[in-house]
Write an enzyme that holds these catalytic residues in place. Structure first.
Site, mmCIF file in Angstrom:
data_model
loop_
_atom_site.group_PDB
_atom_site.id
_atom_site.type_symbol
_atom_site.label_atom_id
_atom_site.label_comp_id
_atom_site.label_asym_id
_atom_site.label_seq_id
_atom_site.Cartn_x
_atom_site.Cartn_y
_atom_site.Cartn_z
ATOM 1 N N GLU A 1 4.121 -4.305 12.292
ATOM 2 C CA GLU A 1 3.173 -3.146 11.944
ATOM 3 C C GLU A 1 2.074 -3.856 11.232
ATOM 4 O OE1 GLU A 1 3.458 -0.183 13.364
ATOM 5 O OE2 GLU A 1 5.588 0.102 13.605
ATOM 6 N N GLY B 1 2.575 -5.639 7.539
ATOM 7 C CA GLY B 1 1.542 -6.414 6.572
ATOM 8 C C GLY B 1 0.223 -6.886 7.564
ATOM 9 N N SER B 2 -0.477 -7.580 7.041
ATOM 10 C CA SER B 2 -1.689 -8.172 7.722
ATOM 11 C C SER B 2 -1.418 -8.751 9.254
ATOM 12 C CB SER B 2 -2.462 -8.978 6.861
ATOM 13 O OG SER B 2 -1.817 -10.372 6.800
ATOM 14 N N THR B 3 -2.375 -8.540 10.120
ATOM 15 C CA THR B 3 -2.139 -9.413 11.380
ATOM 16 C C THR B 3 -1.957 -10.853 11.236
ATOM 17 O OG1 THR B 3 -3.502 -7.458 12.468
ATOM 18 C CG2 THR B 3 -3.445 -9.660 13.490
ATOM 19 N N GLU B 4 -2.936 -11.585 10.395
ATOM 20 C CA GLU B 4 -2.903 -12.778 10.009
ATOM 21 C C GLU B 4 -1.433 -13.366 9.620
ATOM 22 O OE1 GLU B 4 -5.251 -13.691 6.742
ATOM 23 O OE2 GLU B 4 -4.878 -15.941 6.775
ATOM 24 N N GLY C 1 1.464 -11.481 10.107
ATOM 25 C CA GLY C 1 2.166 -11.115 11.255
ATOM 26 C C GLY C 1 2.093 -12.203 12.169
ATOM 27 N N CYS D 1 -3.412 1.348 6.586
ATOM 28 C CA CYS D 1 -3.665 0.887 7.860
ATOM 29 C C CYS D 1 -4.026 1.661 8.879
ATOM 30 C CB CYS D 1 -2.068 0.106 8.342
ATOM 31 S SG CYS D 1 -0.845 1.665 8.280
ATOM 32 N N GLU E 1 8.286 2.523 14.819
ATOM 33 C CA GLU E 1 8.773 3.009 13.640
ATOM 34 C C GLU E 1 9.084 4.524 13.706
ATOM 35 O OE1 GLU E 1 7.278 0.722 10.201
ATOM 36 O OE2 GLU E 1 8.996 -0.201 10.416
ATOM 37 N N ASN F 1 0.902 -1.206 -0.004
ATOM 38 C CA ASN F 1 0.078 0.131 -0.066
ATOM 39 C C ASN F 1 0.848 1.369 0.115
ATOM 40 O OD1 ASN F 1 0.686 -0.573 2.560
ATOM 41 N ND2 ASN F 1 -1.096 0.138 3.554
HETATM 42 P P1 NAD Z 1 0.259 -9.201 3.681
HETATM 43 O O1 NAD Z 1 0.341 -9.618 5.208
HETATM 44 O O2 NAD Z 1 -0.437 -10.190 2.905
HETATM 45 O O3 NAD Z 1 1.814 -8.956 2.892
HETATM 46 C C1 NAD Z 1 2.839 -8.293 3.611
HETATM 47 C C2 NAD Z 1 4.098 -8.924 3.300
HETATM 48 O O4 NAD Z 1 4.331 -9.943 3.641
HETATM 49 C C3 NAD Z 1 4.325 -9.019 1.698
HETATM 50 O O5 NAD Z 1 5.441 -8.612 1.417
HETATM 51 C C4 NAD Z 1 3.962 -10.451 1.401
HETATM 52 O O6 NAD Z 1 4.582 -10.894 0.231
HETATM 53 C C5 NAD Z 1 4.770 -11.072 2.676
HETATM 54 N N1 NAD Z 1 4.055 -12.425 3.229
HETATM 55 C C6 NAD Z 1 2.993 -12.794 2.974
HETATM 56 N N2 NAD Z 1 2.651 -14.272 3.326
HETATM 57 C C7 NAD Z 1 3.932 -14.480 3.834
HETATM 58 C C8 NAD Z 1 4.531 -15.169 4.637
HETATM 59 N N3 NAD Z 1 3.899 -16.459 4.897
HETATM 60 N N4 NAD Z 1 5.781 -15.315 5.361
HETATM 61 C C9 NAD Z 1 6.291 -14.111 5.124
HETATM 62 N N5 NAD Z 1 6.070 -13.156 4.359
HETATM 63 C C10 NAD Z 1 4.740 -13.455 3.814
HETATM 64 O O7 NAD Z 1 -0.072 -7.463 3.795
HETATM 65 P P2 NAD Z 1 -0.683 -6.776 2.405
HETATM 66 O O8 NAD Z 1 -2.081 -7.202 1.656
HETATM 67 O O9 NAD Z 1 0.502 -6.572 1.447
HETATM 68 O O10 NAD Z 1 -0.815 -5.565 3.072
HETATM 69 C C11 NAD Z 1 -1.865 -5.071 3.707
HETATM 70 C C12 NAD Z 1 -1.902 -5.173 5.201
HETATM 71 O O11 NAD Z 1 -0.844 -4.315 5.572
HETATM 72 C C13 NAD Z 1 -3.178 -4.778 5.880
HETATM 73 O O12 NAD Z 1 -3.266 -5.598 6.995
HETATM 74 C C14 NAD Z 1 -2.563 -3.297 6.395
HETATM 75 O O13 NAD Z 1 -3.355 -2.800 7.729
HETATM 76 C C15 NAD Z 1 -1.087 -3.534 6.895
HETATM 77 N N6 NAD Z 1 -0.254 -2.524 6.923
HETATM 78 C C16 NAD Z 1 -0.194 -2.164 8.172
HETATM 79 C C17 NAD Z 1 0.699 -1.055 8.280
HETATM 80 C C18 NAD Z 1 1.460 -0.505 9.686
HETATM 81 O O14 NAD Z 1 2.227 0.138 9.851
HETATM 82 N N7 NAD Z 1 0.500 -1.017 11.066
HETATM 83 C C19 NAD Z 1 0.990 -0.232 7.317
HETATM 84 C C20 NAD Z 1 0.560 -0.410 6.126
HETATM 85 C C21 NAD Z 1 -0.062 -1.753 5.896
#
Ligand code: NAD
Length: 450
Positions: free
Chosen positions: A228, A206-209, A211, A262, A429, A130
């Site tokens: 994050e 990335g996503s909580t799932e 994470g 996010c 961060e 994003n």
């Molecule tokens: P995502 O969790 O699907 O992917 C994030 C990253 O993780 C990508 O580079 C992806 O390739 C990688 N990834 C996916 N599966 C993985 C695994 N099994 N092992 C290791 N890495 C893996 O998230 P997204 O769809 O790219 O982004 C959207 C999410 O990110 C939303 O939930 C959003 O809230 C969150 N986000 C949080 C912040 C914050 O600072 N808190 C900022 C931006 C986005």
């Protein structure tokens, strides 16, 4: 396997890239490991100079990077220009921090006790689609400033600006191996970084799932992690607020970046006395948002990032919306701005939609507002709109969330800490706090006896 990178506004390819697998990830980690001893030994003033040069190169290439980001993510060009501007500022800030993040001498009996801030080694950085370049810089900046070497894994959908940033780092004179980028699937490249014995830390956004999986995997080798994660933030509008201002600002707090933020204030909590007036002003302000070609200077909202993501966002609209905006005809992963009246138990108010969809929830009084705002597993950001200063601070202290603004939508600044409470993650961060996540404290005692 070839990766076809698309422009979400045209559905046309931007690039075709060879995807990395485990072997390429291992090579990048080995390069980062080999580069670490020399990089940590670079004199602080020289390391700062290299980071300052990188900041200047990002500035010089602002238009190029902004266009690359817009064509890859679909975000409005004005937003991309602002984000690239922030990236340059981030590298300037952490260049300035290199020699201002130091240890202490602590009074003890029998000698001198001192602490040092040591780099961790090789850090793996995994970022989402994003804000690809922005979020990468929030991690790369402090990581390099502390003397670590880096392997950055951008999201599969949006690798373009990360690759360009690494090229600019080389041009700035940062030695080869210090800053590596590996483009490939999360399940392959990301997983390998998480499990690799030579990676000391994972900085993940990335996503909580996902994470949760990062944290579980990192436990095997006791890796440090910064997480994050997602959010479901509240925009709380009290009846005593400047309702015109609050309603004019609210669309930008949730429809910015097409809601793929996010920090999106995707739950708009409105006190009953002001509800009807606020909602009619909000609808007018939302209808006036300029949705269209992301490369046009005046555009305020572009398409979603992918067709698959559009399907997910659409699945959240289960009842008749209060308002549905318009989208351009033709190709592109467009989704209209959508306002839905909800209660806080509805799926639309509980899950992160990550699209231009806001749930509007009425509340009775201050206690009710705080209760509803905190009734979520997330805790990332939020806003409070009121003209009562005491109430503003009282509510701010009661909210279980990491980043708040009062009478404002603001979430992120280079010099202030950013991060979540609860399932929005942990670690901070930006600001000087980020340096704590990329260094380890070493304590050394030296006797003055004998
Ligand atoms: P995502 O969790 O699907 O992917 C994030 C990253 O993780 C990508 O580079 C992806 O390739 C990688 N990834 C996916 N599966 C993985 C695994 N099994 N092992 C290791 N890495 C893996 O998230 P997204 O769809 O790219 O982004 C959207 C999410 O990110 C939303 O939930 C959003 O809230 C969150 N986000 C949080 C912040 C914050 O600072 N808190 C900022 C931006 C986005």
């Amino acid at each position: 396997m070839t990766l076809r990178v698309l422009n979400p506004a045209t559905e046309q390819p931007v690039a075709e890239l060879e995807q990395a697998g485990v072997a390429e990830t291992d090579r990048a980690v080995a390069a980062a490991k080999a580069a670490f001893p020399a990089w940590r030994a670079v004199a602080p003033s020289d390391r700062a100079r290299l980071l300052r040069r990188l900041a200047a190169l990002v500035d010089d290439h602002r238009e190029e990077l902004a266009l690359l980001e817009t064509r890859n993510v679909g975000k409005p060009i004005a937003d991309s220009r602002g984000e690239v501007g922030m990236v340059a500022e981030v590298f300037h800030y952490y260049a300035g921090a290199v020699d201002k993040h130091f240890g202490q001498t602590i009074p003890v009996a029998g000698g001198v006790d001192m602490t040092f801030r040591e780099p961790l080694g090789v850090v793996g950085l995994i970022v989402p689609w994003n804000f690809p370049l922005n979020i990468a810089s929030w991690k790369v900046g402090p990581a390099l400033a502390c003397g670590n070497t880096v392997v950055l894994k951008p999201a599969e959908l949006t690798p373009m600006t990360a690759i360009r940033l690494a090229e600019l780092a080389l041009e700035a004179g940062i030695p080869g191996g210090v800053f590596n980028v590996v483009v490939g699937p999360g399940r392959v490249v990301g997983e390998r970084l998480i499990h690799h014995p030579d990676v000391a830390k994972i900085g993940f956004t990335g996503s909580t799932e996902v994470g949760i999986g990062v944290m579980r995997g990192a436990a095997e080798t006791v890796k440090r992690v910064t997480l994050e994660l997602g959010g479901k933030s509240a925009n709380i509008v009290f009846a005593d607020a400047d309702i015109e201002r609050a309603a004019a600002a609210a669309p930008y707090a949730v429809f910015g970046n097409a809601g793929q933020d996010c920090c999106a204030r995707s739950r708009i909590l409105v006190q009953r006395e002001a509800y009807d007036r606020f909602v009619s002003l909000l609808i007018a302000a939302t209808a006036a948002l300029r949705v269209g070609d992301p490369e046009a200077d005046a555009t305020e909202m572009g398409p979603l990032v992918s067709a698959a993501h559009r399907t997910t966002v659409a699945s959240f609209i289960e009842s008749e919306p209060l308002f549905t905006g318009t989208t351009p005809d033709g190709p592109g992963f467009w989704f209209p701005c959508t306002l839905v009246e909800a209660t806080n138990t509805d799926r639309i108010a509980r899950d992160e939609v990550f699209g231009p969809v806001a749930a509007i929830i009425p509340f009775i009084d201050e206690a009710d507002a705080v209760r509803i705002a905190n009734d979520t597993p997330y805790g990332l950001s939020g806003s409070i709109w009121t003209t009562n200063g005491a109430r503003a601070l009282r509510v701010a202290r009661s909210l279980e969330t990491g980043v708040l603004s009062i009478n404002s939508n603001s979430s992120v600044r280079v010099s202030t800490p950013f991060g979540g409470f609860k399932q929005s993650g942990f670690g901070r961060e930006l600001g000087m706090n980020a340096l704590d996540g990329y260094s380890e404290i070493k304590n050394v005692f030296m006797t003055t006896e004998g």
